[in-house]
Design a protein around this motif. Structure first.
Motif, mmCIF file in Angstrom:
data_model
loop_
_atom_site.group_PDB
_atom_site.id
_atom_site.type_symbol
_atom_site.label_atom_id
_atom_site.label_comp_id
_atom_site.label_asym_id
_atom_site.label_seq_id
_atom_site.Cartn_x
_atom_site.Cartn_y
_atom_site.Cartn_z
ATOM 1 N N LEU A 181 0.895 -1.169 0.000
ATOM 2 C CA LEU A 181 0.000 0.000 0.000
ATOM 3 C C LEU A 181 0.926 1.210 0.000
ATOM 4 C CD1 LEU A 181 -3.265 0.610 1.992
ATOM 5 C CD2 LEU A 181 -1.638 2.439 1.623
ATOM 6 N N VAL A 182 0.806 2.023 -1.027
ATOM 7 C CA VAL A 182 1.704 3.177 -1.141
ATOM 8 C C VAL A 182 0.855 4.424 -1.375
ATOM 9 C CG1 VAL A 182 3.640 4.191 -2.414
ATOM 10 C CG2 VAL A 182 3.529 1.703 -2.100
ATOM 11 N N ALA A 183 1.081 5.424 -0.536
ATOM 12 C CA ALA A 183 0.271 6.642 -0.647
ATOM 13 C C ALA A 183 1.144 7.867 -0.425
ATOM 14 C CB ALA A 183 -0.843 6.619 0.399
ATOM 15 N N ARG A 184 0.681 8.968 -1.030
ATOM 16 C CA ARG A 184 1.315 10.257 -0.709
ATOM 17 C C ARG A 184 0.192 11.178 -0.250
ATOM 18 N NH1 ARG A 184 5.334 11.153 -4.543
ATOM 19 N NH2 ARG A 184 6.860 10.682 -2.932
ATOM 20 N N SER A 185 0.446 11.914 0.805
ATOM 21 C CA SER A 185 -0.573 12.830 1.280
ATOM 22 C C SER A 185 0.096 14.102 1.796
ATOM 23 C CB SER A 185 -1.417 12.144 2.370
ATOM 24 O OG SER A 185 -2.573 12.887 2.645
ATOM 25 N N PHE A 186 -0.709 14.971 2.360
ATOM 26 C CA PHE A 186 -0.231 16.278 2.810
ATOM 27 C C PHE A 186 -0.769 16.489 4.222
ATOM 28 C CE2 PHE A 186 -1.456 21.017 2.331
ATOM 29 C CZ PHE A 186 -0.287 21.433 2.940
ATOM 30 N N SER A 187 0.094 16.921 5.120
ATOM 31 C CA SER A 187 -0.329 17.069 6.524
ATOM 32 C C SER A 187 -1.518 18.034 6.646
ATOM 33 C CB SER A 187 0.828 17.555 7.390
ATOM 34 O OG SER A 187 1.275 18.813 6.935
ATOM 35 N N GLY A 188 -1.676 18.930 5.667
ATOM 36 C CA GLY A 188 -2.764 19.908 5.713
ATOM 37 C C GLY A 188 -4.070 19.388 5.135
ATOM 38 N N ASP A 189 -4.083 18.165 4.592
ATOM 39 C CA ASP A 189 -5.303 17.622 3.985
ATOM 40 C C ASP A 189 -5.916 16.595 4.946
ATOM 41 O OD1 ASP A 189 -7.277 16.397 2.478
ATOM 42 O OD2 ASP A 189 -6.109 16.463 0.633
ATOM 43 N N LYS A 190 -6.757 17.121 5.850
ATOM 44 C CA LYS A 190 -7.274 16.301 6.950
ATOM 45 C C LYS A 190 -8.007 15.055 6.456
ATOM 46 C CE LYS A 190 -10.161 16.797 11.000
ATOM 47 N NZ LYS A 190 -10.775 17.636 11.998
ATOM 48 N N LYS A 198 -6.602 5.160 7.694
ATOM 49 C CA LYS A 198 -7.554 4.088 8.013
ATOM 50 C C LYS A 198 -7.342 2.896 7.079
ATOM 51 C CE LYS A 198 -11.120 6.854 10.197
ATOM 52 N NZ LYS A 198 -12.430 7.476 10.101
ATOM 53 N N ALA A 199 -7.099 3.183 5.808
ATOM 54 C CA ALA A 199 -6.838 2.085 4.859
ATOM 55 C C ALA A 199 -5.581 1.324 5.295
ATOM 56 C CB ALA A 199 -6.677 2.634 3.447
ATOM 57 N N ALA A 200 -4.579 2.051 5.755
ATOM 58 C CA ALA A 200 -3.337 1.398 6.185
ATOM 59 C C ALA A 200 -3.571 0.544 7.433
ATOM 60 C CB ALA A 200 -2.267 2.450 6.455
ATOM 61 N N ILE A 201 -4.441 1.003 8.315
ATOM 62 C CA ILE A 201 -4.744 0.221 9.527
ATOM 63 C C ILE A 201 -5.436 -1.090 9.123
ATOM 64 C CG2 ILE A 201 -6.140 0.171 11.660
ATOM 65 C CD1 ILE A 201 -5.616 3.244 11.863
ATOM 66 N N ALA A 202 -6.252 -1.032 8.072
ATOM 67 C CA ALA A 202 -6.990 -2.225 7.629
ATOM 68 C C ALA A 202 -6.131 -3.146 6.766
ATOM 69 C CB ALA A 202 -8.216 -1.796 6.829
ATOM 70 N N HIS A 203 -5.016 -2.623 6.253
ATOM 71 C CA HIS A 203 -4.194 -3.386 5.308
ATOM 72 C C HIS A 203 -3.271 -4.356 6.021
ATOM 73 C CE1 HIS A 203 -1.997 -4.222 1.676
ATOM 74 N NE2 HIS A 203 -0.854 -3.816 2.216
ATOM 75 N N ARG A 204 -3.056 -5.496 5.401
ATOM 76 C CA ARG A 204 -2.082 -6.456 5.940
ATOM 77 C C ARG A 204 -0.917 -6.474 4.960
ATOM 78 N NH1 ARG A 204 -0.097 -8.920 10.281
ATOM 79 N NH2 ARG A 204 0.856 -10.903 9.757
ATOM 80 N N GLY A 205 0.211 -5.891 5.362
ATOM 81 C CA GLY A 205 1.366 -5.748 4.476
ATOM 82 C C GLY A 205 2.013 -4.419 4.799
ATOM 83 N N LEU A 206 3.048 -4.066 4.024
ATOM 84 C CA LEU A 206 3.722 -2.796 4.313
ATOM 85 C C LEU A 206 2.974 -1.625 3.663
ATOM 86 C CD1 LEU A 206 6.165 -1.259 5.515
ATOM 87 C CD2 LEU A 206 7.292 -1.570 3.303
ATOM 88 N N ILE A 262 -12.404 -1.560 -3.153
ATOM 89 C CA ILE A 262 -11.297 -2.488 -2.901
ATOM 90 C C ILE A 262 -11.482 -3.103 -1.512
ATOM 91 C CG2 ILE A 262 -8.774 -2.719 -2.713
ATOM 92 C CD1 ILE A 262 -8.512 -0.403 -4.629
ATOM 93 N N PRO A 263 -11.765 -4.425 -1.442
ATOM 94 C CA PRO A 263 -11.887 -5.064 -0.127
ATOM 95 C C PRO A 263 -10.519 -5.173 0.540
ATOM 96 C CG PRO A 263 -12.719 -6.477 -1.916
ATOM 97 C CD PRO A 263 -11.974 -5.359 -2.549
ATOM 98 N N MET A 264 -10.457 -4.802 1.823
ATOM 99 C CA MET A 264 -9.182 -4.841 2.546
ATOM 100 C C MET A 264 -9.110 -6.102 3.401
ATOM 101 S SD MET A 264 -7.977 -1.987 1.430
ATOM 102 C CE MET A 264 -6.521 -1.648 2.390
ATOM 103 N N HIS A 265 -7.929 -6.345 3.919
ATOM 104 C CA HIS A 265 -7.656 -7.588 4.656
ATOM 105 C C HIS A 265 -8.624 -7.849 5.815
ATOM 106 C CE1 HIS A 265 -5.248 -10.737 6.523
ATOM 107 N NE2 HIS A 265 -5.483 -10.125 7.664
ATOM 108 N N ASP A 266 -8.970 -6.804 6.566
ATOM 109 C CA ASP A 266 -9.779 -7.022 7.776
ATOM 110 C C ASP A 266 -11.288 -6.962 7.506
ATOM 111 O OD1 ASP A 266 -10.283 -4.348 7.381
ATOM 112 O OD2 ASP A 266 -9.816 -3.739 9.428
ATOM 113 N N GLY A 267 -11.669 -6.897 6.223
ATOM 114 C CA GLY A 267 -13.097 -6.860 5.904
ATOM 115 C C GLY A 267 -13.611 -5.451 5.643
ATOM 116 N N SER A 268 -12.754 -4.455 5.839
ATOM 117 C CA SER A 268 -13.137 -3.076 5.516
ATOM 118 C C SER A 268 -13.093 -2.896 3.991
ATOM 119 C CB SER A 268 -12.161 -2.088 6.156
ATOM 120 O OG SER A 268 -12.111 -2.274 7.545
#
Ligand SMILES: Cc1ncc(C[n+]2csc(CCOP(=O)(O)OP(=O)(O)O)c2C)c(N)n1
Ligand code: SF4
Ligand SMILES: [Mg+2]
Length: 348
Positions: A181-190, A198-206, A262-268
């Protein structure tokens, strides 16, 4: 007649009965306005909203202003602060010893892309199950603002001195060599950052999340390509993201339009609504190509660049026992005398 006593309103709690306070840490010592503080706030919100048990989380970091931030969130979780650039090895060891922990690594662009690059690429190659957040400000904030290896070519220091080396793109590197799971974001984009986390918390992998996080003290001037105003002017948002946690009824909301589910590892479920790009975040080659195109145009592409929920992790490859190695009783980790004698016999 009123007795004068006022009943306080009931405290707001999440699905496991904890208050947001239970997900906070110590008061920050970072500069006011530092992007890293916003990231800590998002982490607190996401873990609270998803109702993750704090005792399940292990926080890891190296050295830098960014690496100090795990002290400012999830104060009831486990934490390990190590040597500059060596967090991946610490996290790998701890997460192999206890596969039930949810690992959160916080690092800086210097910690990852300068001194820590050797460790980072091996973490990526192994697809270690870990949420790896790079708080990317293009400089070594803690040591007063020298360029790091993610500083853009031509970006200038406060003194006006230009950077004459090209940057490493940690997202391109992570995608190319094995992160899932690879993402780029901005600290100012809440909203975007919350959904990515949240997607990263649900993901199983790096999960490698490169968050552009301006350093207001050393790298927020005109001429910097990691300042608040530069990112606001050059950010190119890939898509609208939505996250449906596993405990919510997926059938309630039926999205309309060009939405990918996209179904995630934990069912999310991660729901991606394309904006104006023809983009499929499960297509790694296309994602790498788009990053290059954006780079050539001077754009900062943000969103979930790539996701593969199915690839085995390092824990799967090692075929570890379901029960954490750390808590296996001695009787199960120590070979019996007979087995040892057989081994010795074979070596004779
Ligand atoms: C082995 C070692 N080398 C150098 C340092 C000095 N040092 C401390 S933090 C840091 C860079 C931090 O930059 P970054 O990781 O980008 O974090 P930031 O402070 O910008 O959040 C350096 C070079 C150190 N502590 N240890
Ligand atoms: S020096 Fe920069 S990176 Fe460090 S706390 Fe201050 S603003 Fe943040
Ligand atoms: Mg930095």
């Amino acid at each position: 007649m009123s007795t004068g006593t006022v009943t306080p309103p009931p405290k707001k709690t999440n699905r496991i009965g904890l208050e947001v306070l239970n997900y906070k840490g110590s008061r920050t010592t970072l500069c006011a306005g530092c992007g890293h503080n916003s990231i800590s706030e998002r982490i607190v919100e996401c873990f609270y909203e998803l109702g993750v048990e704090p005792y399940r989380v292990a926080k890891f970091s190296g050295i830098g202003c960014s690496s100090k931030s795990p002290a400012y969130f999830l104060g009831m979780s486990h934490g390990l602060n190590g040597v500059h650039g060596r967090m991946p090895a610490l996290a790998t060891g701890a997460l192999l010893a206890n596969r039930t922990l949810l690992g959160v690594g916080v690092t800086g662009d210097g910690d990852t892309a300068s001194i820590g690059m050797g460790q980072f690429v091996h973490l990526v190659r192994r697809n270690m199950p870990l949420i790896y957040i790079i708080e990317d400000n293009g400089v070594y904030g803690l040591t007063k603002g020298q360029f790091s290896a993610t500083a853009d070519l031509g970006s200038t220091l406060k003194t006006g001195a230009p950077n004459d080396l090209p940057p490493f793109d940690c997202c391109a590197l992570a995608m190319r060599w094995g992160a899932t799971l690879v993402a780029r974001s901005f600290s100012g984009d809440k909203k975007q950052l919350q959904t990515v986390l949240k997607a990263a918390i649900a993901h199983r992998g790096l999960s490698v999340i490169d968050v552009i996080s301006p350093c207001v003290t050393f790298n927020d001037h005109v001429g910097s390509t990691k300042s608040y105003s530069y990112i606001k002017d050059h950010e190119e948002v890939l898509h609208d993201l939505d996250f449906v946690p596993f405990y919510e009824d997926i059938s309630v909301e039926i999205p309309e339009g060009d939405v990918m589910d996209i179904p995630m590892h934990d069912g999310s479920h991660l729901r991606i609504r394309k904006l104006h790009k023809d983009y499929d975040p499960t297509d790694r080659r296309r994602a790498l190509g788009l990053l290059e195109e954006a780079d050539a145009k001077g754009e900062v592409l943000t969103g979930i660049l790539y996701v593969d929920p199915a690839k085995p992790t390092f824990v799967d490859l090692l075929n570890l026992t379901e029960e954490p190695v750390a808590t296996l009783p001695e009787s199960r980790v120590r070979p019996s005398r007979e087995v040892l004698e057989t081994v010795m016999e074979e070596l004779r």
